[in-house]
Design an enzyme around this catalytic site. Structure first.
Site, PDB file in Angstrom:
ATOM      1  CE  LYS A 245     -14.356  -1.860  17.671  1.00 30.98           C
ATOM      2  NZ  LYS A 245     -12.987  -2.415  17.762  1.00 30.98           N
TER       3      LYS A 245
ATOM      4  CB  SER B 255     -13.501  -5.988  15.849  1.00 39.16           C
ATOM      5  OG  SER B 255     -13.085  -5.240  16.961  1.00 39.16           O
TER       6      SER B 255
ATOM      7  CD  GLU C 156     -15.724   0.394  10.444  1.00 35.32           C
ATOM      8  OE1 GLU C 156     -15.551  -0.488  11.320  1.00 35.32           O
ATOM      9  OE2 GLU C 156     -16.324   0.177   9.360  1.00 35.32           O
TER      10      GLU C 156
ATOM     11  CE  LYS D 124      -2.619   5.567  -1.409  1.00 40.94           C
ATOM     12  NZ  LYS D 124      -3.724   6.061  -2.247  1.00 40.94           N
TER      13      LYS D 124
ATOM     14  CB  ALA E 245      -8.542   3.810  14.120  1.00 42.57           C
TER      15      ALA E 245
ATOM     16  CB  THR F   4       1.659   5.807  19.279  1.00 43.69           C
ATOM     17  OG1 THR F   4       2.842   5.421  18.574  1.00 43.69           O
ATOM     18  CG2 THR F   4       1.793   5.462  20.754  1.00 43.69           C
TER      19      THR F   4
ATOM     20  CE1 TYR G 189      -3.475   2.797   0.871  1.00 43.14           C
ATOM     21  CE2 TYR G 189      -1.989   3.330   2.674  1.00 43.14           C
ATOM     22  CZ  TYR G 189      -3.069   3.651   1.879  1.00 43.14           C
ATOM     23  OH  TYR G 189      -3.747   4.824   2.089  1.00 43.14           O
TER      24      TYR G 189
ATOM     25  NE  ARG H  50       3.260   5.665   9.113  1.00 43.97           N
ATOM     26  CZ  ARG H  50       2.729   4.494   8.802  1.00 43.97           C
ATOM     27  NH1 ARG H  50       1.459   4.280   9.046  1.00 43.97           N
ATOM     28  NH2 ARG H  50       3.457   3.551   8.274  1.00 43.97           N
TER      29      ARG H  50
END
Length: 249
Positions: free
Chosen positions: A78, A209, A69, A31, A71, A95, A27, A159
């Site tokens: 949720k 989930s 969707e 990009k 996070a 993180t 992925y 990240r």
């Protein structure tokens, strides 16, 4: 032309360290290829290009259920729909930084109207763990559900956007805090969930989930000469069945 890239093109480092390239996966490689093509076309043809590397954009009016969707929407859903515990993939110490859509639009316009021709990070430097992120999502209605950590996709361990270059070149960087931005997304998603509940849908199913598994149907169809994408019923969120019994994902 504005090329929209992703933070997955590079580790959590400033843009100048993108080479030698180490994208997260295919992925990120896709990009990175798009970035290089934009720069190549700018060099070889009379095309003005700019490249923005988005970092986890979120906001209202997006996908909030069905497994596709991101996070922020999943955590809001949720927090709204769970009754006993908050389900989370991994230990919650991963993180990330997140950028509200208003900052994304503003930043995209500023990059497009600038004279800077190389890639720029477009994200926030406010980094949170997923445990902290869940607590923020639950705080809007004073929920304190225990977090249930389960196996599932987690991505890279951490990240965050480095905005040194965008501040230097544009004199600006995204400023909307996670708490302020997520609140807008949260109450938009709550309105959608409340509407479904009013129509008779058991929204507690949305507290679990959902992993969407990519298939090879379109590739097989093209190989057989089909040439068009087969209808994929899993694309329709209303056709997704939430598995409330499995604990391995």
């Amino acid at each position: 032309m504005l090329g929209l890239s992703t933070s997955a093109t590079l580790p959590p480092l400033p843009p100048r360290y993108a080479w030698p390239a180490k994208p997260q996966d295919t992925y990120g490689l896709e990009k990175l290829y798009a970035e290089e093509m934009a720069l190549a076309y700018a060099k070889d043809f009379d095309i003005v290009t700019r490249v923005a590397r988005y970092h986890n954009v979120y906001g209202p009016h997006g996908t909030w259920k069905g497994g596709r969707e991101k996070a922020p929407a999943a955590f809001c859903r949720k927090a709204i729909c769970s009754t006993d515990f908050f389900e989370m993939w991994g230990d919650g110490e991963q993180t990330r930084s997140f950028m509200f859509v208003d900052d994304c639009v503003e930043g995209s316009l500023r990059i497009m109207n600038s004279d800077y021709e190389l890639p720029l990070n477009l994200g926030t430097e406010e980094m949170v763990s997923m445990n902290e992120f869940a607590a923020i999502a639950m705080s809007y209605e004073s929920k304190t559900l225990p977090i249930k950590h389960i196996p599932g996709p987690q991505g890279v361990r951490g990240r965050n956007s480095d905005n040194t270059l965008i501040r230097e070149k544009l004199g600006w960087s995204p400023s909307i805090s996670i708490r302020d931005g997520l609140e807008k997304a949260y109450f938009w998603i709550k309105a959608q969930a409340d509407a479904e509940a009013a129509s008779g849908v058991d929204i507690t199913q949305y507290g679990h989930s959902k992993v969407v598994v990519q298939t090879t149907e379109s590739l097989e169809s093209n190989a057989a000469g089909g040439g068009s994408r087969p209808e994929d019923q899993s694309d329709a969120p209303e056709n997704v069945n939430y598995d409330t019994t499995r604990t391995d994902r």
